[in-house]
Scaffold this motif. Structure first.
Motif, PDB file in Angstrom:
ATOM      1  N   THR A  51       0.852  -1.207   0.000  1.00  0.00           N
ATOM      2  CA  THR A  51       0.000   0.000   0.000  1.00  0.00           C
ATOM      3  C   THR A  51       0.879   1.245   0.000  1.00  0.00           C
ATOM      4  OG1 THR A  51      -0.114   0.016   2.427  1.00  0.00           O
ATOM      5  CG2 THR A  51      -1.885  -1.133   1.238  1.00  0.00           C
ATOM      6  N   LEU A  52       0.282   2.322  -0.502  1.00  0.00           N
ATOM      7  CA  LEU A  52       1.008   3.590  -0.581  1.00  0.00           C
ATOM      8  C   LEU A  52       0.011   4.731  -0.342  1.00  0.00           C
ATOM      9  CD1 LEU A  52       3.647   5.123  -1.287  1.00  0.00           C
ATOM     10  CD2 LEU A  52       2.903   5.109  -3.672  1.00  0.00           C
ATOM     11  N   ILE A  53       0.371   5.609   0.575  1.00  0.00           N
ATOM     12  CA  ILE A  53      -0.493   6.758   0.866  1.00  0.00           C
ATOM     13  C   ILE A  53      -0.352   7.790  -0.248  1.00  0.00           C
ATOM     14  CG2 ILE A  53      -0.956   8.641   2.485  1.00  0.00           C
ATOM     15  CD1 ILE A  53       0.074   6.891   4.711  1.00  0.00           C
ATOM     16  N   GLU A  54      -1.493   8.301  -0.687  1.00  0.00           N
ATOM     17  CA  GLU A  54      -1.419   9.308  -1.747  1.00  0.00           C
ATOM     18  C   GLU A  54      -0.703  10.560  -1.235  1.00  0.00           C
ATOM     19  OE1 GLU A  54      -4.862  11.327  -3.159  1.00  0.00           O
ATOM     20  OE2 GLU A  54      -5.987  11.035  -1.288  1.00  0.00           O
ATOM     21  N   GLY A  67       7.397  10.002  -8.452  1.00  0.00           N
ATOM     22  CA  GLY A  67       6.448  11.060  -8.805  1.00  0.00           C
ATOM     23  C   GLY A  67       5.398  11.241  -7.713  1.00  0.00           C
ATOM     24  N   GLN A  68       4.252  11.744  -8.101  1.00  0.00           N
ATOM     25  CA  GLN A  68       3.159  12.001  -7.156  1.00  0.00           C
ATOM     26  C   GLN A  68       1.999  11.088  -7.488  1.00  0.00           C
ATOM     27  OE1 GLN A  68       3.760  14.471  -4.907  1.00  0.00           O
ATOM     28  NE2 GLN A  68       1.863  14.130  -3.746  1.00  0.00           N
ATOM     29  N   VAL A  69       1.560  10.370  -6.486  1.00  0.00           N
ATOM     30  CA  VAL A  69       0.404   9.501  -6.685  1.00  0.00           C
ATOM     31  C   VAL A  69      -0.841  10.223  -6.158  1.00  0.00           C
ATOM     32  CG1 VAL A  69       1.695   7.336  -6.652  1.00  0.00           C
ATOM     33  CG2 VAL A  69       0.873   8.308  -4.511  1.00  0.00           C
ATOM     34  N   ASP A  70      -1.920  10.072  -6.858  1.00  0.00           N
ATOM     35  CA  ASP A  70      -3.186  10.741  -6.495  1.00  0.00           C
ATOM     36  C   ASP A  70      -4.277   9.695  -6.512  1.00  0.00           C
ATOM     37  OD1 ASP A  70      -5.333  12.359  -6.018  1.00  0.00           O
ATOM     38  OD2 ASP A  70      -4.981  13.718  -7.707  1.00  0.00           O
ATOM     39  N   PHE A  71      -4.903   9.502  -5.351  1.00  0.00           N
ATOM     40  CA  PHE A  71      -5.954   8.496  -5.241  1.00  0.00           C
ATOM     41  C   PHE A  71      -7.104   8.789  -6.189  1.00  0.00           C
ATOM     42  CE2 PHE A  71      -9.982   7.134  -3.433  1.00  0.00           C
ATOM     43  CZ  PHE A  71      -9.751   5.780  -3.209  1.00  0.00           C
ATOM     44  N   GLU A  72      -7.373  10.121  -6.420  1.00  0.00           N
ATOM     45  CA  GLU A  72      -8.500  10.475  -7.258  1.00  0.00           C
ATOM     46  C   GLU A  72      -8.238  10.158  -8.732  1.00  0.00           C
ATOM     47  OE1 GLU A  72      -8.949  11.719  -3.528  1.00  0.00           O
ATOM     48  OE2 GLU A  72      -7.359  12.611  -4.751  1.00  0.00           O
ATOM     49  N   ILE A 119       3.952  -6.601  -8.988  1.00  0.00           N
ATOM     50  CA  ILE A 119       3.752  -5.831  -7.747  1.00  0.00           C
ATOM     51  C   ILE A 119       2.412  -5.102  -7.863  1.00  0.00           C
ATOM     52  CG2 ILE A 119       4.611  -3.989  -6.270  1.00  0.00           C
ATOM     53  CD1 ILE A 119       7.415  -4.599  -7.291  1.00  0.00           C
ATOM     54  N   ILE A 120       1.547  -5.352  -6.911  1.00  0.00           N
ATOM     55  CA  ILE A 120       0.245  -4.666  -6.844  1.00  0.00           C
ATOM     56  C   ILE A 120       0.324  -3.621  -5.728  1.00  0.00           C
ATOM     57  CG2 ILE A 120      -2.220  -4.911  -6.464  1.00  0.00           C
ATOM     58  CD1 ILE A 120      -1.995  -7.774  -7.506  1.00  0.00           C
ATOM     59  N   ILE A 121       0.126  -2.339  -6.108  1.00  0.00           N
ATOM     60  CA  ILE A 121       0.223  -1.226  -5.146  1.00  0.00           C
ATOM     61  C   ILE A 121      -1.166  -0.619  -4.988  1.00  0.00           C
ATOM     62  CG2 ILE A 121       1.280   1.001  -4.641  1.00  0.00           C
ATOM     63  CD1 ILE A 121       3.620   0.154  -6.473  1.00  0.00           C
ATOM     64  N   ASP A 122      -1.688  -0.673  -3.767  1.00  0.00           N
ATOM     65  CA  ASP A 122      -2.976  -0.042  -3.447  1.00  0.00           C
ATOM     66  C   ASP A 122      -2.710   1.342  -2.827  1.00  0.00           C
ATOM     67  OD1 ASP A 122      -4.541  -2.228  -4.294  1.00  0.00           O
ATOM     68  OD2 ASP A 122      -4.177  -3.243  -2.379  1.00  0.00           O
ATOM     69  N   VAL A 123      -3.356   2.385  -3.410  1.00  0.00           N
ATOM     70  CA  VAL A 123      -3.176   3.764  -2.925  1.00  0.00           C
ATOM     71  C   VAL A 123      -4.230   4.054  -1.854  1.00  0.00           C
ATOM     72  CG1 VAL A 123      -3.095   6.203  -3.555  1.00  0.00           C
ATOM     73  CG2 VAL A 123      -2.243   4.447  -5.151  1.00  0.00           C
ATOM     74  N   LEU A 124      -3.767   4.559  -0.716  1.00  0.00           N
ATOM     75  CA  LEU A 124      -4.667   4.908   0.386  1.00  0.00           C
ATOM     76  C   LEU A 124      -5.068   6.388   0.267  1.00  0.00           C
ATOM     77  CD1 LEU A 124      -2.839   3.100   3.350  1.00  0.00           C
ATOM     78  CD2 LEU A 124      -4.688   2.234   1.881  1.00  0.00           C
ATOM     79  N   ASP A 125      -6.389   6.623   0.398  1.00  0.00           N
ATOM     80  CA  ASP A 125      -6.921   7.989   0.243  1.00  0.00           C
ATOM     81  C   ASP A 125      -6.692   8.811   1.515  1.00  0.00           C
ATOM     82  OD1 ASP A 125      -8.400  10.143  -0.969  1.00  0.00           O
ATOM     83  OD2 ASP A 125     -10.090   9.578   0.318  1.00  0.00           O
TER      84      ASP A 125
END
Length: 950
Positions: A239-242, A294-299, A322-328
């Motif tokens: 997981t990765l926080i936006e 870079g910058q990840v954006d959940f939206e 690799i499966i990365i889930d972005v946390l909002d």
């Protein structure tokens, strides 16, 4: 048909009334018809025009437009599904159609279907492999997958490899729906036979027709490296926080190679199958760490899938996913979009009227995307949610433009994240006016003053009214309401300016005719229908000194010589006569003062400044001339003052022949010189007249005393002479009549006149009249009247024209004391303007200023009546008859000093009153009262002497 229509009716929302869906293929030409929305929604084409129908897309790109004339939806731009939705399925445009008057909203969904307009392609121009010859059959080589922007059956479907001598293809289906392409060694390679192999890999889709893409595979046969790297696990999940910082470590992958040396060194690479991710993530080749670049954006994307390859130096490789889930996180404020808004609303609109509709969008998820909206407090509006993310602003109370003509409504929308984020927007709403307020005057009533004799057209003052409405509804016009003043329309007195409210005088006012008057002014606005209010205006006329004093007595005649007789035995302070004058003005303009302007002997006479009494200032001597002429000036106290002049002839003599001869010479000296015979006749007439006069006087005195004894027969008091009202003199002050002992009247032709005796209120009067017989008859008639105290002609009630309001008092000045039937006689030498303080008894009221004490109301009324009677009777005896056509009626307006009241006989200015009754005799005095005897005057002593001699 290219489109499919789906219509839903939503009954839960008052604003969103329906939903319609269409389906069209991509790449349709511009202007193509999407659907007949008017028919599908059941709307009339007129409703589209009157409601100003429009399409709201919510973003900057507008693909669909509305033809309001036909009710059709058309393509405004060609749509590329791949650019619009990429791999997202289904791909749809969500639109809203907005109508106004009343406000309505319909949801329109246009689904874009895919066509096979994209061929599969490989991102690299060629694929190179270095394969050891020791590779055993069954070794797998992962090939780069082809890319196809189309979806579904139009997407990538199959691969083919040519030639197939050494290698065959194997497609691996994964749970996520992806396919991996692997090349399997079918038979061993022999570098000595063939060092390089060139293969053609073809990717094909499932469209009609089928589209394909190719890439060449170059295989370099190496020396033996028979072990490929192997990952510890095929799939990694993290997981990765936006909005995580750049350089953040995402995960570390690991692969092992059983070979030794350089063939066992493993390097990690990020697969190039998703070039959009190459800039977002990087892999450290020697460590296998995956880093955020870079910058990840959940939206934008809430999930990422990466493919990592591990290669050894011999070219053997392995791959993992690799499966990365972005946390909002709550990093987006709600976005407020105004769908429709009324800029103005009438104050008469009912509660519940929708004035604005808006859409609020928060791209965050879960609670971070739940939005609530509020508005400013203490305003008659509320905001409600009609459906998810849609809000309506409506009125909740009656609007009043006069309280607030404009509202700045702040709408604040907040999400439920922690911490909560919010955004706001301001809506300006103007309240239009209706005519619901009448004009209001600044005062409840107005009072203004104007000086008499004003110029017509003079601006008196201004009335002012204001209207809380606006524009035409607040335009005030002033109207003079019809009424009458003394039977005359008020418009003949004043006028009102319709625009400014200025009140102008139409005529010149006369205080003596009109003191004040009322009228009403109406203020009317310009609304429809108009509203109005009125106010009462009082105009008070202020007096000017525009009337000169008028002399009531002595009456100035031009036909005979009138003289006042002063005996030579008169002492100091002897009352010769009194000048009676009135001024029809009011206030200080009617305060009269008297002064002696000219006199034959100034040392002998003086005039009371306030009461007009002419008295002797020294003892009369034998040296004083018989003929004395006095000129008295009567002035008022106005600015500037006005005056009147009266000439008085005074005879200083003890005997009538002495007076007769002097005044006869004075008037007819020339005639005596011309006709000596006439003198002889005149002497004979004088002797006869003297004899007759003596007889008449004796008879009059007897009758008078007999009458007095009858009047006072019930009292033990000494006999006090009775004087008719208005002819008594008891030392009073002021400008009203007094008793006179001697009155003489001589006709213009005294040479031929007979001498007659007559009585006037108990006085001896010398009259020269042509008719001796008539005079005797009149004297006898008057004696008969004196004998009858009940005779109506002895003292008549006042004329009905002398009606006096109770608050008005007559007389210009002075203190007055009047006689009753028990009146005490005061000698002339003791008469004065008022009692001295040392002479006044207990409770006596004496004057303290330059003016005498004010008379009581009853005294002033009786004094006024006496003045009128005196003028009438004195004129009848001493000169021509008193007639209204020759002498002004001074009873019409008499001012009372020290008071704003004015006596008037004008029927338009006073209420009718009963005529004043004749004075009544007071109750009988107590027998024990100690009354001093009447002191005889020098004049009475002189008469007694003459009678004794007779």
């Amino acid at each position: 048909m290219w489109h499919t229509v789906l219509l839903f009716i939503l009954l839960s929302s008052p604003s969103v009334l329906g939903q319609v869906s269409y389906s069209i293929p991509e790449e349709m030409s511009k202007g193509s018809i999407v659907g007949n929305i008017a028919q599908d929604l059941g709307l009339d084409l007129k409703r589209l025009k009157t409601g100003k129908a429009r399409i709201f897309s919510g973003d900057s790109t507008e693909y669909i437009e509305l033809n309001k004339e036909r009710g059709m939806l058309h393509l405004k731009e060609k749509i590329d599904r791949e650019s619009l939705c990429a791999k997202i399925t289904p791909c749809a445009l969500h639109l809203q159609m907005i109508l106004e008057n009343p406000m309505e909203m319909y949801t329109v969904t246009v689904q874009i279907t895919d066509i096979n307009d994209n061929a599969p392609f490989f991102q690299t121009e060629e694929i190179r492999f270095e394969i050891s010859e020791s590779a055993v059959p069954g070794v797998r080589f992962v090939l780069e997958r082809a890319m196809d922007a189309d979806v579904g059956t139009n997407g990538l479907q199959s691969y083919s490899l040519k030639p197939t001598d050494h290698f065959v293809l194997d497609l691996q289906n994964h749970a996520e729906g992806d396919r991996s392409v692997e090349m399997i060694l079918q038979k061993p390679l022999d570098r000595e036979k063939q060092e390089r192999l060139t293969l053609l890999l073809t990717a094909m889709d499932g469209g009609e027709p089928v589209l394909s893409g190719t890439v060449q595979i170059h295989v370099i046969v190496l020396d033996a490296n028979d072990n490929a790297p192997v990952f510890t696990q095929k799939i990694y999940r993290t997981t990765l926080i936006e909005n995580a910082d750049k350089g953040t470590k995402v995960i570390t992958v690991s692969a092992s190679d059983a070979d030794k040396g350089s063939n066992g060194q493993v390097a990690y690479y990020l697969s190039k199958t998703m070039d959009s991710l190459l800039d977002l993530f990087i892999v450290v080749q020697h460590t296998g760490e995956v880093m955020l670049n870079g910058q990840v954006d959940f939206e934008k994307a809430n999930n990422y899938q990466l493919e990592i390859q591990a290669k050894d130096n011999g070219g053997l490789s392995d791959s993992c996913k690799i499966i990365i889930d972005v946390l909002d996180i709550n990093d987006n404020k709600p976005a407020i979009t105004i769908l429709s808004m009324s800029s103005s609303i009438s104050e008469e609109f009912a509660s519940g009227t929708v004035v604005a509709m808006m859409k609020v969008n928060d791209p965050d998820s879960a609670a971070n995307g739940q939005v609530q909206c509020i508005i400013s407090e203490n305003i008659p509006f509320a905001i409600t949610s009609t459906s998810r993310n849609f809000f309506s602003l409506l009125t909740v109370d009656q609007l009043d433009r006069e309280s607030a003509n404009e509202y700045n409504i702040t709408v604040t929308c907040s999400d439920e994240g922690v911490p909560s984020l919010s955004s706001s927007t301001s809506l300006r709403l103007h309240i239009s006016d209706v005519n619901d307020n009448a004009p209001v005057f600044e005062r409840k009533n107005y009072e203004a003053y104007v000086v008499e004799n004003n110029t017509p057209g003079l601006s008196i003052f201004t009335v002012k009214a204001s209207d809380a409405d606006s524009n035409q509804n607040a335009r005030v016009s002033y109207i003079l309401e019809e009424s009458t003043v003394n039977g005359v329309p008020v418009s003949s007195y004043v006028s009102v300016s319709a625009d400014s409210g200025v009140i102008n005088a139409v005529r010149a006012f006369d205080y003596e005719q009109l003191k004040d008057f009322h009228f009403r002014v109406r203020a009317q606005d310009g609304g429809s229908p108009p509203l109005s209010s009125n106010v009462t205006v009082k105009i008070t006329i202020q007096d000017q000194n525009d009337n000169a004093p008028q002399v009531l007595y002595p009456v100035q005649t031009g036909g005979s010589v009138v003289a006042e007789i002063v005996p030579r035995s008169a002492d100091v302070g002897y009352l010769v006569t009194k000048v009676v004058a009135v001024d029809v003005d009011s206030g200080q303009n009617a305060w009269l003062s008297y002064k002696l302007q000219k006199a034959t002997d100034r040392a002998l006479f003086e005039v009371g400044a306030q009461n007009g009494e002419i008295r002797t200032v020294r003892q009369v001597t034998d040296k004083d001339a018989v003929k004395q002429k006095l000129t008295v000036v009567v002035e008022d106290n106005g600015q500037p003052s006005r005056s009147a002049v009266v000439n008085i002839n005074v005879a200083v003599a003890d005997t009538f022949p002495e007076v007769l001869s002097e005044f006869t010479d004075f008037t007819h000296a020339k005639q005596y010189n011309d006709d000596l015979t006439f003198y002889l006749v005149l002497a004979l007439a004088a002797v006869s007249f003297l004899f007759i006069t003596t007889v008449v006087v004796i008879i009059s005195v007897k009758i008078y005393r007999w009458r007095q004894s009858r009047v006072f027969h019930h009292s033990n008091l000494p006999v006090i002479p009775y004087y008719p009202p208005g002819y008594a003199d008891t030392g009073v002050t002021g400008t009203l009549p007094h008793m006179y002992n001697y009155d003489a009247c001589m006709t213009t032709d005294s040479r031929k006149s007979g001498c007659k005796y007559s009585t006037l209120g108990g006085q001896s009067v010398l009259v020269m009249d042509p008719s001796f017989t008539e005079t005797m008859q009149r004297a006898m008639k008057e004696n008969i009247l004196l004998e009858d105290p009940d005779s109506p002609e002895l003292q008549k009630p006042p004329n009905n024209d002398w009606r006096l309001p109770p608050n008005q008092r007559p007389g210009p000045s002075g203190q007055h004391r009047f006689h009753t039937l028990q009146q005490r006689w005061t000698p002339y030498e003791k008469s004065r303007a008022g009692a001295r303080p040392e002479e006044a008894g207990a409770g006596a009221v004496v004057g303290t200023g330059p003016w005498p004490n004010p008379p009581t109301e009853a005294e002033q009324l009786q004094a006024l009546m006496a003045a009128a009677n005196e003028v009438s009777e004195a004129t009848a005896t001493l000169g021509p008859r008193y007639n209204a056509q020759y002498v002004p009626d001074y009873r019409q307006n008499v001012y009372i000093p020290g008071s704003t009241a004015t006596l008037t006989a004008n029927p338009q200015q006073q209420m009718p009153q009963q005529a004043l009754p004749p004075p009544q005799a007071p109750p009988q005095a107590a027998p024990t009262a100690d009354v001093p005897k009447a002191a005889p005057t020098p004049a009475s002593k002189k008469k007694v002497t003459k009678k004794d001699k007779k």
